[in-house]
Every structure is written in structure tokens, then in C-alpha cells.
Design a protein around this motif. Structure first.
Motif, PDB file in Angstrom:
ATOM      1  N   LYS A  54      -7.279 -12.185 -64.522  1.00 20.95           N
ATOM      2  CA  LYS A  54      -7.922 -11.814 -65.783  1.00 20.95           C
ATOM      3  C   LYS A  54      -9.244 -12.544 -65.961  1.00 20.95           C
ATOM      4  N   ASN A  55      -9.242 -13.827 -65.636  1.00 15.60           N
ATOM      5  CA  ASN A  55     -10.473 -14.593 -65.803  1.00 15.60           C
ATOM      6  C   ASN A  55     -11.553 -14.162 -64.815  1.00 15.60           C
ATOM      7  N   LYS A  56     -11.116 -13.633 -63.714  1.00 17.43           N
ATOM      8  CA  LYS A  56     -12.068 -13.245 -62.669  1.00 17.43           C
ATOM      9  C   LYS A  56     -12.645 -11.842 -62.924  1.00 17.43           C
ATOM     10  N   PHE A  57     -11.745 -10.915 -63.241  1.00 20.70           N
ATOM     11  CA  PHE A  57     -12.177  -9.508 -63.276  1.00 20.70           C
ATOM     12  C   PHE A  57     -12.195  -8.865 -64.662  1.00 20.70           C
ATOM     13  N   LEU A  58     -11.497  -9.466 -65.612  1.00 25.64           N
ATOM     14  CA  LEU A  58     -11.305  -8.761 -66.887  1.00 25.64           C
ATOM     15  C   LEU A  58     -11.818  -9.575 -68.071  1.00 25.64           C
ATOM     16  N   LYS A  59     -13.065 -10.009 -67.971  1.00 26.18           N
ATOM     17  CA  LYS A  59     -13.595 -10.838 -69.053  1.00 26.18           C
ATOM     18  C   LYS A  59     -14.298 -10.018 -70.126  1.00 26.18           C
ATOM     19  N   LYS A  60     -14.881  -8.893 -69.709  1.00 19.05           N
ATOM     20  CA  LYS A  60     -15.704  -8.124 -70.651  1.00 19.05           C
ATOM     21  C   LYS A  60     -14.999  -6.860 -71.145  1.00 19.05           C
TER      22      LYS A  60
END
Lengths: 158, 158
Positions: A125-131
């Protein structure tokens, strides 16, 4: 060895198979034409639904737009036993599949999916799903399960 | 790791996956109602068809009597890779499924099936399939494949 086939009746067993599975195979149909697709999913017990991440366009979307009724299977494959056959536990479900458009529900769906599939969901999540944009650009489906049945085929020494 | 998705175009690769598989999942439909079932099979290259042993009655038979068109998948499951997803090779086929009634073809179908599934097919044949009666009492289906496509999803280090 002989093969024993039995119905799995305990709903907890069925839910456990849905919770442990990594992918499901789903049967769709449109104007009496069958279609099949394998998809990674996460099972949400509170909604008794599956969340599936997918492309925003494609054959699946065309099929469910024409006919949202689906039938799917999750297989826990326990291998082929000589002189006996394939041994497995499986859950077959009937349900309605729809496209998730609400961004809050998409976020919720990704949580369900990543918690089931990944050992370190937060890393992803922190890598790919921040925005929010990433969620907006991602396709998501939800299958509301109408009913499920389960079966077990196992080998037993004679 | 990143996931690479590609179409498998080489017909020999697709046939190899069909030859190595132990079971297929098949999508059927009747009056726009989808149905799904997992079945052991043997692939016969000369007829480009699958042979499937099954009960002589049941939902499958009702569905194919109403609509013989099926869509199926054989999956070579290569496991879930963290941060990447499910990796596999798969073949999806469309075809027509029919009940085999001719006893000679049933014998042929059992040969195809047992040669694919069992390490010692003759042991099984000598044990269980000695009498014509056994063949007469066994259900068999054949899927004539109309077209196949293949896909590979694999992980690659970035």
C-alpha cells in the motif's frame, strides 16, 4: 486407495476455503455464450462478497454489463492420487458481479484483497497505493455471493 | 519483482499445457444462467478434444443438452509471488461438449484419460475396466475444441 466424495456442509469450512484461496475461476454468460476467467480476489466476510482487482475495460466488463449473474469456484488442490483421482476441497458460489466505482469502497476492497493475498500488505500500500489517482485509475469488481456449496474429494486407504 | 503478462502464441506450448493438466474448469450456460464445474480430463491431440469421465446424469448433462457450447480453462499454477501476484500459465478453450455413447469411443476415451492421469494406466484398466458392462455404466463426455488461447503471468526481478 479409494476416493471419497462428500458435501462440505459446515459454513465455517466453506468460508475458510474462501479466505485461504488466492484466485477464483468465474463463469459468466451473455446471450447463452459462456465465458471463463481466473482472477485473484479477497473475501470479505462481513459483506459475504469477493473483491477483485481488474482492468477497467475488457470482456469481463462486457459480460457483466449484459448479465451480472456469475458462478465461480475456489479450489484447494490437494493433488492427484494414483488409482484414485484428483483430491481437493472446493467451494462453488453463485452471485452477482458489479463494477465498484466509489473510491471509498475501492480503498476498502484493496484492503480486503491485499490482506488476503500479501504477507506484508502495508508495504504494498505504501509503495503503490498512496494517491487517490491510483485508485481512480484501477478497476475493481465486487461479487455479492448469493449461495455457496462445498465439496471434498479425498483419498482413503482401503 | 514485477509481473509480466504475455500471450502464449505457440500452439505447441498450448497443447503441452493441455497434455500436462490433470483437471479443467468448465463454464456452461443455460437460459443465461452460468454454471461451473471442475473435471479430470485427458487431451487427445489427434481429435483436438478432451475426454472426461463423469456420472451419467446430473447438472452438467442438463446444461449441455440445453446448450453444448462451453468455455474452459486449464491452469498451470506457478504460485503466488509477494508484491507481484499469482503466476501461472493458462489455456482457455471454447468448444462443444457432447455425451459419448458409443462403447468403442468410450474405451478410446478411457485410454486417453488414463494415459494422461495415471503412471500405470494398465494396472487400472486391468483392475477396473475389464468388462464391457463397466464401460456401458460409465458416463463419458467429449469436448471438441474450437479455439484456444494461452496466457502466461510470470514474475521477473526488476
Amino acid at each position: 486407495m479409494r476416493r471419497i466424495e462428500k458435501e462440505l456442509k459446515d459454513k465455517q469450512d466453506l468460508k475458510k476455503i474462501l479466505k485461504d484461496g488466492k484466485y477464483t475461476i468465474i463463469s459468466l454468460c451473455k446471450e447463452n455464450e459462456p465465458y471463463i476467467v481466473a482472477l485473484s480476489y479477497g473475501y470479505d466476510e462481513s459483506k459475504h462478497a469477493l473483491y477483485i482487482h481488474c482492468a477497467k475495460e475488457g470482456q469481463k466488463i462486457d459480460f457483466i454489463t449484459a448479465n451480472p449473474h456469475v458462478c465461480g469456484i475456489v479450489i484447494e488442490d490437494n493433488g492427484y492420487k494414483e488409482e484414485c483421482g484428483q483430491t481437493y476441497r472446493s467451494v462453488v458460489f453463485r452471485g452477482k458481479m458489479e463494477v465498484v466505482r466509489d473510491i471509498q469502497e475501492k480503498k476498502y476492497g484493496f484492503d480486503v484483497l491485499l490482506n488476503q493475498l500479501e504477507e506484508n500488505p502495508n508495504t504494498i500500500k505504501n509503495k503503490f497505493l498512496k494517491k487517490d489517482e491510483t485508485y481512480e485509475n484501477s478497476g475493481m469488481l465486487r461479487v455479492d455471493i448469493i449461495d455457496i456449496t462445498g465439496k471434498e474429494e479425498k483419498a482413503e486407504s482401503q
